[in-house]
Design an enzyme around this catalytic site. Structure first.
Site, PDB file in Angstrom:
ATOM      1  N   GLU A 177       0.802  -1.228   0.000  1.00  0.00           N
ATOM      2  CA  GLU A 177       0.000   0.000   0.000  1.00  0.00           C
ATOM      3  C   GLU A 177       0.838   1.283   0.000  1.00  0.00           C
ATOM      4  O   GLU A 177       0.685   2.156   0.863  1.00  0.00           O
ATOM      5  CB  GLU A 177      -0.962  -0.027   1.199  1.00  0.00           C
ATOM      6  CG  GLU A 177      -1.845  -1.257   1.181  1.00  0.00           C
ATOM      7  CD  GLU A 177      -2.726  -1.409   2.424  1.00  0.00           C
ATOM      8  OE1 GLU A 177      -2.783  -0.482   3.253  1.00  0.00           O
ATOM      9  OE2 GLU A 177      -3.355  -2.473   2.568  1.00  0.00           O
ATOM     10  N   GLU A 282      -6.258 -10.718  -1.070  1.00  0.00           N
ATOM     11  CA  GLU A 282      -7.025 -10.509   0.181  1.00  0.00           C
ATOM     12  C   GLU A 282      -8.524 -10.444  -0.118  1.00  0.00           C
ATOM     13  O   GLU A 282      -9.228  -9.597   0.357  1.00  0.00           O
ATOM     14  CB  GLU A 282      -6.558  -9.220   0.867  1.00  0.00           C
ATOM     15  CG  GLU A 282      -5.067  -9.174   1.134  1.00  0.00           C
ATOM     16  CD  GLU A 282      -4.612  -7.906   1.818  1.00  0.00           C
ATOM     17  OE1 GLU A 282      -5.483  -7.137   2.296  1.00  0.00           O
ATOM     18  OE2 GLU A 282      -3.396  -7.651   1.886  1.00  0.00           O
TER      19      GLU A 282
HETATM   20  O1  G3I Z   1      -2.688  -7.926  18.710  1.00  0.00           O
HETATM   21  C1  G3I Z   1      -3.406  -6.837  19.327  1.00  0.00           C
HETATM   22  C2  G3I Z   1      -3.915  -7.263  20.690  1.00  0.00           C
HETATM   23  O2  G3I Z   1      -2.791  -7.502  21.550  1.00  0.00           O
HETATM   24  C3  G3I Z   1      -4.797  -6.140  21.272  1.00  0.00           C
HETATM   25  O3  G3I Z   1      -5.328  -6.564  22.509  1.00  0.00           O
HETATM   26  C4  G3I Z   1      -5.932  -5.866  20.271  1.00  0.00           C
HETATM   27  C5  G3I Z   1      -6.870  -4.773  20.762  1.00  0.00           C
HETATM   28  O4  G3I Z   1      -6.259  -3.520  20.541  1.00  0.00           O
HETATM   29  O5  G3I Z   1      -5.369  -5.432  19.030  1.00  0.00           O
HETATM   30  C6  G3I Z   1      -4.608  -6.495  18.452  1.00  0.00           C
HETATM   31  O6  G3I Z   1      -4.078  -6.036  17.222  1.00  0.00           O
HETATM   32  C7  G3I Z   1      -5.067  -5.925  16.220  1.00  0.00           C
HETATM   33  C8  G3I Z   1      -4.669  -6.866  15.065  1.00  0.00           C
HETATM   34  O7  G3I Z   1      -5.562  -6.712  13.949  1.00  0.00           O
HETATM   35  C9  G3I Z   1      -4.708  -8.325  15.525  1.00  0.00           C
HETATM   36  O8  G3I Z   1      -6.005  -8.667  15.870  1.00  0.00           O
HETATM   37  C10 G3I Z   1      -5.051  -4.487  15.705  1.00  0.00           C
HETATM   38  O9  G3I Z   1      -5.552  -3.642  16.736  1.00  0.00           O
HETATM   39  C11 G3I Z   1      -5.939  -4.369  14.467  1.00  0.00           C
HETATM   40  O10 G3I Z   1      -5.802  -3.063  13.910  1.00  0.00           O
HETATM   41  C12 G3I Z   1      -5.465  -5.381  13.424  1.00  0.00           C
HETATM   42  O11 G3I Z   1      -6.332  -5.275  12.321  1.00  0.00           O
HETATM   43  C13 G3I Z   1      -5.784  -5.872  11.134  1.00  0.00           C
HETATM   44  C14 G3I Z   1      -5.520  -4.759  10.105  1.00  0.00           C
HETATM   45  O12 G3I Z   1      -5.051  -5.327   8.890  1.00  0.00           O
HETATM   46  C15 G3I Z   1      -4.462  -3.795  10.586  1.00  0.00           C
HETATM   47  O13 G3I Z   1      -3.252  -4.505  10.739  1.00  0.00           O
HETATM   48  C16 G3I Z   1      -6.814  -6.844  10.571  1.00  0.00           C
HETATM   49  O14 G3I Z   1      -6.939  -7.941  11.462  1.00  0.00           O
HETATM   50  C17 G3I Z   1      -6.361  -7.349   9.213  1.00  0.00           C
HETATM   51  O15 G3I Z   1      -7.388  -8.130   8.605  1.00  0.00           O
HETATM   52  C18 G3I Z   1      -6.062  -6.169   8.289  1.00  0.00           C
HETATM   53  O16 G3I Z   1      -5.557  -6.670   7.092  1.00  0.00           O
HETATM   54  C19 G3I Z   1      -5.117  -5.658   6.148  1.00  0.00           C
HETATM   55  C20 G3I Z   1      -3.913  -6.199   5.433  1.00  0.00           C
HETATM   56  O17 G3I Z   1      -2.911  -6.503   6.379  1.00  0.00           O
HETATM   57  C21 G3I Z   1      -3.427  -5.205   4.385  1.00  0.00           C
HETATM   58  N1  G3I Z   1      -4.503  -4.891   3.442  1.00  0.00           N
HETATM   59  C22 G3I Z   1      -5.708  -4.369   4.084  1.00  0.00           C
HETATM   60  C23 G3I Z   1      -6.222  -5.383   5.109  1.00  0.00           C
HETATM   61  C24 G3I Z   1      -7.482  -4.861   5.758  1.00  0.00           C
HETATM   62  O18 G3I Z   1      -7.181  -3.695   6.480  1.00  0.00           O
END
Ligand code: G3I
Length: 395
Positions: A177, A282
């Site tokens: 991205e 994805e």
């Molecule tokens: O691991 C922490 C946990 O310790 C904490 O308690 C919890 C609550 O704050 O957060 C957890 O991290 C979260 C992580 O997912 C794991 O569950 C993050 O807050 C959350 O923002 C993260 O969301 C992910 C997002 O990317 C941002 O990284 C989504 O699961 C994931 O599906 C999404 O995937 C992205 C691709 O990587 C890139 N393309 C877009 C796609 C959708 O946004």
């Protein structure tokens, strides 16, 4: 006398063990029948088998699945998918949370599962503007790093992570991205501190760390005109500098009615014409009304409103059929372009795991994948199977 007591104790121990085992089996059977969740029937061909002569079929895994907290997930994954990617475990913030701290626990377990099942394992992602801790860009006093210092930090990270999984992770989302919706470079801290060539450097470091791994540029909306032009500009400039990009990852976070099939078809053809493999990396199809949000940049959010969550209780058959038609149409495009498309990865094992339940609006109930929250195939699954090319007799 003592031996009799010992005998009795042993018999009692055996009795209680057998009762506990029996109880566990009953609970498990009742549990599954109550929730309607069925253990994967491994005797039937899975999605991957139907497309085995066309392209890899992948999915994104999380800790609940990999660590077995969802006891059905891994059998189900092995049945339907021959490629896996960590949904979050290999992102910088998760795998390298502090300067001298790496956490490989989940990533190692995911890779081990993929190796046991002879899967094509994808690493996601090395350089991204999101989920990268702020310390990465700052010195010990919190001041922005210099270009050289940040390049060294990027190189160390890539060498450590790619090096650890060399020969196991077969493809890497090297840069994720890097573009804005208008096709211009995203002004991330990578861009601001290093400059536009941060992308080139990331690919050079990854290539050096594992010369045999495939290296990808991955992004959303790069099927749309402006971002497609931006992505073509990036990969062409890398090509001109002799930096090999093996494939373009079109993320495929799409909707029931957009983007158009023609736009998807044309974009695949344009990347292929440049000599690049294409992957749908994805895939999900949003079925909920969207607040005015464009793209899939995780940083955007909308506020909750009942009107934005119309299928919280159930997903009507009429809508199941609309979703099925959309997936069928999409897969017909993929199959038509199977000489360029080498992988189609879904972003979530079933509807309950989709990031789209909480983005761009928290706490909704989406139905954007092929399997429902009980791991049951939806009409969209059967619709996708209709696109499997009929085996022509081998000449
Ligand atoms: O691991 C922490 C946990 O310790 C904490 O308690 C919890 C609550 O704050 O957060 C957890 O991290 C979260 C992580 O997912 C794991 O569950 C993050 O807050 C959350 O923002 C993260 O969301 C992910 C997002 O990317 C941002 O990284 C989504 O699961 C994931 O599906 C999404 O995937 C992205 C691709 O990587 C890139 N393309 C877009 C796609 C959708 O946004």
């Amino acid at each position: 006398m003592i031996s009799e007591i010992t005998n009795t104790m042993n018999n009692l121990r055996a009795y209680f063990f057998k009762s506990a085992l029996l109880m566990a089996i009953i609970v498990c059977i009742v549990g599954i029948s109550c929730t309607g969740i069925q253990k994967a029937d491994l005797s039937e061909p899975g999605l991957k088998d139907h497309f085995s002569d066309v392209f890899l079929i992948g999915n994104a895994l999380n800790g609940t699945q990999v660590f077995g907290r969802d006891s059905l997930a891994l059998d189900f994954t092995a049945k339907h998918f021959n490629s896996i990617v960590a949904e979050n475990a290999m992102k910088w913030g998760e795998i390298h949370p502090q300067p001298d701290t790496f956490d490989f626990t989940l990533a190692d377990s995911l890779v081990a599962f993929g190796m046991r099942n002879d899967m094509f394992i994808v690493g996601h992602c090395l350089v991204w503007h999101s989920q990268t801790p702020r310390w990465v860009f700052e010195d010990s006093l919190g001041k922005p790093l210099t270009r050289d210092a940040l390049l060294q930090r990027m190189k160390d990270h890539i060498f450590t992570v790619v090096g650890r999984y060399k020969g196991k992770v077969k493809g890497w989302d090297v840069v994720n991205e890097a573009l804005e919706e208008d096709g211009q470079m995203r002004k991330s801290r990578w861009f601001a501190i290093i400059g536009e060539d941060y992308i080139q450097k990331a690919f050079e470091f990854a290539r050096e760390a594992d010369p045999d791994a495939e290296l990808y540029y991955n992004d959303y909306n790069i099927e749309l005109k402006d971002k497609r032009e931006g992505a073509v500009k990036i990969i062409k400039s890398l090509q001109e500098k002799g930096i090999k990009v093996d494939a373009v990852g079109i993320q495929g976070h799409w909707h029931l009615d957009s983007p158009s099939l023609d736009v998807i078809d044309e974009s695949i053809a344009e990347y292929a014409a440049l000599g690049y493999k294409v992957m749908i990396t994805e895939l999900d199809v949003n079925v909920l009304p969207e607040p005015n949000i464009v793209g899939a940049d995780i940083a955007q959010h909308g506020s909750y409103d009942e009107k934005l969550n119309p299928y919280a209780e159930s997903f009507p058959d009429s809508m199941q059929q609309v979703l099925a038609k959309r997936y069928e149409d999409l897969f017909r495009i993929f199959v038509k372009n199977d000489s360029s498309i080498t992988r189609v990865t879904f972003w979530g094992l079933h509807d309950g795991y989709s990031w789209k339940n909480n983005w761009p609006v928290l706490g909704r109930t989406n139905h954007c994948l092929l399997f429902d929250r009980n791991y049951q195939a939806k009409p969209a699954y059967d619709a996708v199977l209709k696109t499997v090319p009929i085996q022509t007799e081998t000449k």
